[in-house]
Scaffold this active site. Structure first.
Site, PDB file in Angstrom:
ATOM      1  CD  GLU A  76       6.285   2.387  -0.102  1.00  0.00           C
ATOM      2  OE1 GLU A  76       6.425   3.491  -0.661  1.00  0.00           O
ATOM      3  OE2 GLU A  76       5.249   1.701  -0.228  1.00  0.00           O
ATOM      4  NE  ARG A  95       0.085   6.948  -5.409  1.00  0.00           N
ATOM      5  CZ  ARG A  95      -0.886   7.606  -4.751  1.00  0.00           C
ATOM      6  NH1 ARG A  95      -1.401   8.719  -5.244  1.00  0.00           N
ATOM      7  NH2 ARG A  95      -1.343   7.150  -3.610  1.00  0.00           N
ATOM      8  CD  GLU A 155       3.881  10.337  -2.438  1.00  0.00           C
ATOM      9  OE1 GLU A 155       2.771  10.126  -1.936  1.00  0.00           O
ATOM     10  OE2 GLU A 155       4.444   9.550  -3.193  1.00  0.00           O
TER      11      GLU A 155
HETATM   12  N1  LUZ Z   1       3.345   3.359  -1.567  1.00  0.00           N
HETATM   13  C1  LUZ Z   1       2.448   2.379  -1.697  1.00  0.00           C
HETATM   14  C2  LUZ Z   1       3.102   4.598  -2.018  1.00  0.00           C
HETATM   15  O1  LUZ Z   1       2.734   1.266  -1.305  1.00  0.00           O
HETATM   16  N2  LUZ Z   1       1.266   2.645  -2.243  1.00  0.00           N
HETATM   17  C3  LUZ Z   1       0.924   3.852  -2.712  1.00  0.00           C
HETATM   18  O2  LUZ Z   1      -0.165   4.043  -3.209  1.00  0.00           O
HETATM   19  C4  LUZ Z   1       1.884   4.874  -2.613  1.00  0.00           C
HETATM   20  N3  LUZ Z   1       1.635   6.079  -3.089  1.00  0.00           N
HETATM   21  C5  LUZ Z   1       2.556   7.009  -2.992  1.00  0.00           C
HETATM   22  C6  LUZ Z   1       3.761   6.729  -2.406  1.00  0.00           C
HETATM   23  N4  LUZ Z   1       4.031   5.537  -1.919  1.00  0.00           N
HETATM   24 MO1  MOS Z   2       6.809   7.036  -0.864  1.00  0.00          MO
HETATM   25  S1  MOS Z   2       7.156   7.281  -2.797  1.00  0.00           S
HETATM   26  O1  MOS Z   2       5.537   7.861  -0.313  1.00  0.00           O
HETATM   27  O2  MOS Z   2       7.633   5.940  -0.057  1.00  0.00           O
END
Ligand code: LUZ
Ligand code: MOS
Length: 765
Positions: A226, A304, A705
C-alpha cells in the site's frame, strides 16, 4: 463465474512485474542498506564498487533533485539516508549495473562507517522517552471512572501481539522506462499507483503528469504494497531520470524481508469490568504500537486499532488510548486488518481472563455482549448489527453443544492429546478511516464491435476485484462477460486513485463502474427508444437483445452500439463515486466513519499433542456476513485465505529482532508460515446473506480483510486446549502461541504448583 485470471494463472501466462518483456539497454538496480539500526554516517566508500564490472552508477542522497522524502502522512522518511540511519535495512545508496548479478556483487564492495547511537526496539521504552510518531489519541464513551464502582468483577492485564511478514509471493519491485520529453513510465508492483506517482514526482521535482504508473496485477500485497512499494519504484525512477535508460529492480526475498516493514507489533494493557450478569460495563485499554523508524501508515493503523477496540461487543463505558511509538525497526505498515486485529485481540484477552478467573466459558461473556442494531460504538457510529444473527446461526448450524461434548469426551479419554475450542465473533468497519480516500473512478469504453474496455483505480492482487468489476458491467449491459476486458491500472487513464486497500476496492471501483455503465446504457436505450418510437422506460436490454415493453426486437447489442455510434453519441463514460453519509470529526473523535460493518462468527477447534507441544487445527466453522455475495467462489477463497493467514499470525509466525535491531528471522528457513499441513482439516463457510441497503456494490459486502480476524480464535482455542491438560497454567497473553510456548505452558506452571517435578514424571503417570 470463475475468476477471470484462473486460465492464465494456471498456464503461467499471467503477467507480473518479472514477466514484462524488457527493453534493450535495461539496467538493474540494487540497494546498499544500513547494517546498523541507529547511528550517524561518518563516511561512505563507493569507489571499489564503482570499479566492479558492469557498474554504471551509484546514487546517494546528493543525487536527489527534489525532496528526499517519501513519508505520506508525516514527512519523516528519507528515500536515501542523509545523515542518520534509523533502522537496519534503511537504503543508503542505489547502485545500477548492466546485469542483476553484477549489481548484487558490486553492492558488497560498498562500505560505510557509522557511529552507533542507542537502539530502541521496545515500544514502551520509546513511549517513556517521548519518541512518538504523532500525539496519542483517546476514544471515549460513557464514564469508565464512575463505572468501575458498579462492576461486580474487574480484571486487568497486559497483552503482546507480534508482527507479521506479508510474504506476498511476488516480492517488491519496479521497472522504470524513459519516454519522450522526460516522462518516466513506471511498472510497479504496487497497491497504490497514485502513491508511487505522487512520491516519484516529489522526489524528482517534476509534475505528476510526467510520471505514468502502470500495474497489470500484483502477486499479493496484503497491505505490504500500500505504501512500501513506493520506495523501489522511486529508486528506479531516480536512476532512469539521471541515466535516461530503463532500470529494473526486483527484490530478492531476503532483501525484501530485511528492508520492508511488517504488521505492527503491539504491547497493550487492559482493564475490564463486568456486572453480576456478565455484561461488560466498562473497558479501558492502552495500546503501544511499535511503529518502527518512520510514520509510514502507522497513524492510520493506530486509529483503526481504536475503532476496533471493542470488537463486536457493546460496551457502554470505554476509554481507549493509543500511542504510536518510534523505534529503530523498519517502518511497520499496513497489513490485512490494519491495526484492527491488534485492537480486537486485547478485548478478547480481557474476556478470556475474566472467563478463566470466573471458571466459565468465555463464550458466555462473548455472547451476552454482542452488538445489537442501534448500539453505539465508542466513536459515535450506531451499529447495524448482524453479530447475533451470525453467532446464533453458527451455534445452531454447527451444533455447538455436540461439538463441546465431543471435546469433553475426547479430553476425558485422552491423556496426552487435548482439544480446545473457541468462538470468535468479528466486526470490521468498511471504508478508509480517512474519509477523503473513499472515492474512486471508472472509465468505460464501448467499442463499435460491441466489446467493452474498463479501467479503474483497482489493482488486481489475487483478490478477484477485476472479476467483480467485470461482473458489474456484464450485469448492467446484460452482455456476455467474454465481451468485456479489464485494463491495467494506469495513472494516465485513472487519476488520483486511493490504494487498493481497506477491503473497499470492489465497493468503490465497482460503484464507479456501475455509474459509468448506467450512463452509457441510458444513452443506448434512448437510441433504441427513438428507433422504435417509444419511451426510454419501455426499453430493456436482456442477454444482448433489445426488448421493447417486454417484446424482443430485431436489434441486438452490436446493432444498438453501432446505431449509437452512427448518431455520434458517446459510447464512453468516466464516472466518479464516493459513498455518502461518512464523516469523522477528529477534534471530538466522533462521527460515522464507516459505510457499514461486516460481521461473522467462527468456531475453531484444535488438538494439541501434550508431549511435543505441536498442534493441528481440526476445524474452522464460520457463518460470515457476505451481504448479497457477488461471487461465492472468490468470496470463499478470500475467507479461506484470511483464516489461514490469521491462524499463521496467531500461532506460528514469529518475527524476531535482536536488541541491535537486526532481523533474525530474515528468511523462510527461520520464519515459519502456514503451509498446506497447517491448514485446518476442515474449513466450513456458511453465507449469511443479507439484503440490507449497505452502500456497497450490488448489496454485497467487502470481504478482503474481515476473515483474517477469525484467526484470533486459533489463539484462544489453543489456550483452552492447554488448560484442559494443565488447568493451573497462568499463560501470558503473548501471541503467537508457537509450539514452544504451548509446550512450556503445558508444563512450567504445573511443575511449580503440583507434586510433579519433571516432564518425565508427567509422562510416567
Ligand atoms: N488503508 C488506509 C487501509 O489507508 N486506510 C484504512 O482505513 C485502511 N483500512 C484497512 C486497510 N488499509
Ligand atoms: Mo490493506 S491492510 O487493505 O492495504
Amino acid at each position: 463465474m470463475k475468476n477471470i485470471d484462473s486460465y492464465t494463472h494456471l498456464r503461467g501466462e499471467s503477467v507480473y512485474l518479472d514477466d514484462i518483456p524488457l527493453i534493450n539497454g535495461t539496467l538493474y538496480a540494487a540497494v546498499f542498506d544500513s547494517p546498523v539500526a541507529h547511528g550517524k554516517i561518518i563516511s561512505l566508500e563507493t569507489r571499489d564498487a564503482m570499479k566492479m564490472p558492469g557498474v554504471v552508477s551509484i546514487f546517494t542522497v546528493k543525487d536527489i533533485p527534489g525532496e528526499n522524502q517519501i513519508g505520506g502522512i508525516v514527512p519523516d522518511e528519507e528515500l536515501l539516508v542523509g545523515e542518520h540511519v534509523h533502522f537496519c535495512g534503511m537504503p543508503i545508496a542505489l547502485l545500477v549495473a548492466e546485469t542483476e548479478e553484477m549489481a548484487r556483487l558490486a553492492i558488497k564492495k560498498i562500505s560505510v562507517e557509522i557511529e552507533p547511537l542507542p537502539v530502541i526496539t521496545d515500544p514502551r521504552i520509546a513511549k517513556e522517552k517521548g519518541e512518538l510518531i504523532i500525539p496519542p489519541r483517546t476514544f471515549k464513551i460513557g464514564d469508565t471512572t464512575a463505572a468501575w464502582a458498579q462492576c461486580e468483577y474487574v480484571f486487568e492485564g497486559s497483552t503482546e501481539t507480534n508482527g507479521q511478514e506479508h510474504l506476498y509471493i511476488e516480492t517488491q519491485g519496479a521497472y522504470a522506462v524513459p519516454q519522450e520529453n522526460g516522462v518516466i513510465k513506471i511498472y510497479s508492483s504496487t497497491q497504490g499507483p497514485t502513491v508511487v506517482q505522487r512520491t516519484a514526482a516529489r522526489v524528482l521535482n517534476i509534475p505528476m503528469h510526467q510520471i505514468e504508473v502502470d500495474t497489470t496485477r500484483i502477486g499479493g500485497g496484503f497491505g505490504g504494497k500500500e505504501d512500501q512499494a513506493t520506495t523501489w519504484a522511486v529508486m528506479c525512477a531516480l536512476a532512469t531520470y539521471h541515466l535516461k535508460r530503463p532500470v529494473k529492480y526486483s527484490l530478492q526475498r531476503m532483501e525484501d524481508m530485511r528492508m520492508t516493514g511488517k504488521r505492527h507489533p503491539y504491547s497493550s494493557d487492559f482493564k475490564i469490568g463486568l456486572d453480576k450478569d456478565l455484561k461488560i460495563l466498562a473497558y479501558e485499554a492502552t495500546f503501544y504500537q511499535n511503529a518502527g523508524a518512520a510514520a509510514d501508515l502507522s497513524p492510520a493503523v493506530m486509529e483503526r486499532t481504536l475503532f476496533h477496540c471493542t470488537s463486536s461487543y457493546f460496551v457502554p463505558n470505554v476509554k481507549a488510548t493509543a500511542y504510536s511509538c518510534r523505534t529503530h525497526l523498519p517502518p511497520n505498515t499496513a497489513f490485512r486488518g490494519f491495526g484492527g486485529p491488534q485492537g480486537m485481540f486485547v478485548i478478547e484477552a480481557a474476556i478470556a481472563k475474566a472467563a478463566e478467573a470466573l471458571s466459565i466459558d468465555a463464550a458466555v461473556i462473548q455472547q451476552k455482549n454482542l452488538l445489537h442494531t442501534g448500539d453505539e460504538f465508542p466513536y459515535g457510529q450506531k451499529a447495524v448489527s448482524e453479530a447475533n444473527e451470525c453467532w446464533n446461526k453458527a451455534v445452531e448450524l454447527y451444533d455447538l453443544e455436540k461439538l463441546k461434548k465431543e471435546i469433553r469426551d475426547f479430553n476425558e479419554a485422552n491423556k496426552f492429546y487435548k482439544k480446545g475450542l473457541a468462538l470468535m465473533p468479528i466486526c470490521f468497519g468498511i471504508s478508509f478511516t480517512k474519509t477523503l480516500m473513499n472515492q474512486a473512478r471508472s472509465l468505460v469504453h464501448v467499442y463499435t464491435d460491441g466489446s467493452v474496455g474498463i479501467s479503474t483505480g483497482a489493482v488486481e492482487m489475487g483478490q478477484g476485484v477485476n472479476t467483480k468489476i467485470l461482473q458489474v458491467a456484464a450485469t448492467i449491459f446484460s452482455i456476455d462477460p467474454a465481451k468485456i476486458k479489464i485494463n491495467t491500472t494506469n495513472t494516465y487513464r485513472i487519476a488520483n486513485t486511493s490504494p487498493s486497500a481497506a477491503s473497499a476496492t470492489a465497493d468503490l471501483n465497482g460503484k464507479a463502474t456501475e455509474i459509468a455503465c448506467n450512463a452509457i446504457l441510458t444513452r443506448l436505450k434512448q437510441v433504441a427508444a427513438d428507433e422504435f418510437k417509444t419511451e426510454l422506460s419501455s426499453v430493456e436490454l436482456k442477454e444482448e437483445w433489445v426488448y421493447i415493453n417486454g417484446e424482443k426486437t430485431g436489434w441486438d447489442w452490436k446493432k444498438l452500439v453501432m446505431a449509437t455510434f452512427v448518431k455520434r453519441i458517446s459510447l464512453s463514460e468516466h464516472a466518479h463515486y464516493t459513498p455518502a453519509h461518512i464523516h469523522f470529526d477528529l477534534t471530538k473523535e466522533k462521527g460515522h466513519p464507516f459505510a457499514y460493518h461486516v460481521y461473522g462468527t467462527a468456531i475453531i477447534t484444535v488438538t494439541i499433542d501434550c508431549l511435543r507441544g505441536i498442534y493441528e487445527f481440526d476445524s474452522v466453522k464460520v457463518v460470515h456476513d457476505f451481504g448479497n455475495s457477488m461471487n461465492m467462489m472468490i468470496d470463499i477463497g478470500q475467507c479461506e485465505g484470511g483464516i489461514v493467514q490469521g491462524i499463521g499470525w496467531m500461532t506460528m509466525e514469529e518475527i524476531v529482532y535482536d536488541k541491535e535491531g537486526n532481523l533474525r528471522t530474515n528468511a523462510l528457513s527461520t520464519y515459519k508460515v502456514p503451509d498446506i499441513y497447517s491448514v485446518p482439516k476442515e474449513i466450513a463457510i456458511h453465507f449469511l446473506e443479507t439484503q440490507k441497503d449497505n452502500l456497497a456494490i450490488f448489496r454485497s459486502k467487502a470481504v478482503g480483510e474481515p476473515p483474517l480476524l477469525y484467526g484470533l480464535g486459533a489463539y484462544f482455542a489453543l489456550r483452552n486446549a492447554v488448560k484442559a491438560f494443565n488447568p493451573a497454567a497462568a499463560i501470558p497473553f503473548d501471541a503467537p502461541m508457537t509450539p514452544e510456548k504451548v509446550l512450556m505452558s503445558l508444563y512450567l506452571q504445573r511443575l511449580k504448583d503440583s507434586s510433579i517435578n519433571s516432564i518425565k514424571e508427567v509422562m510416567e503417570k
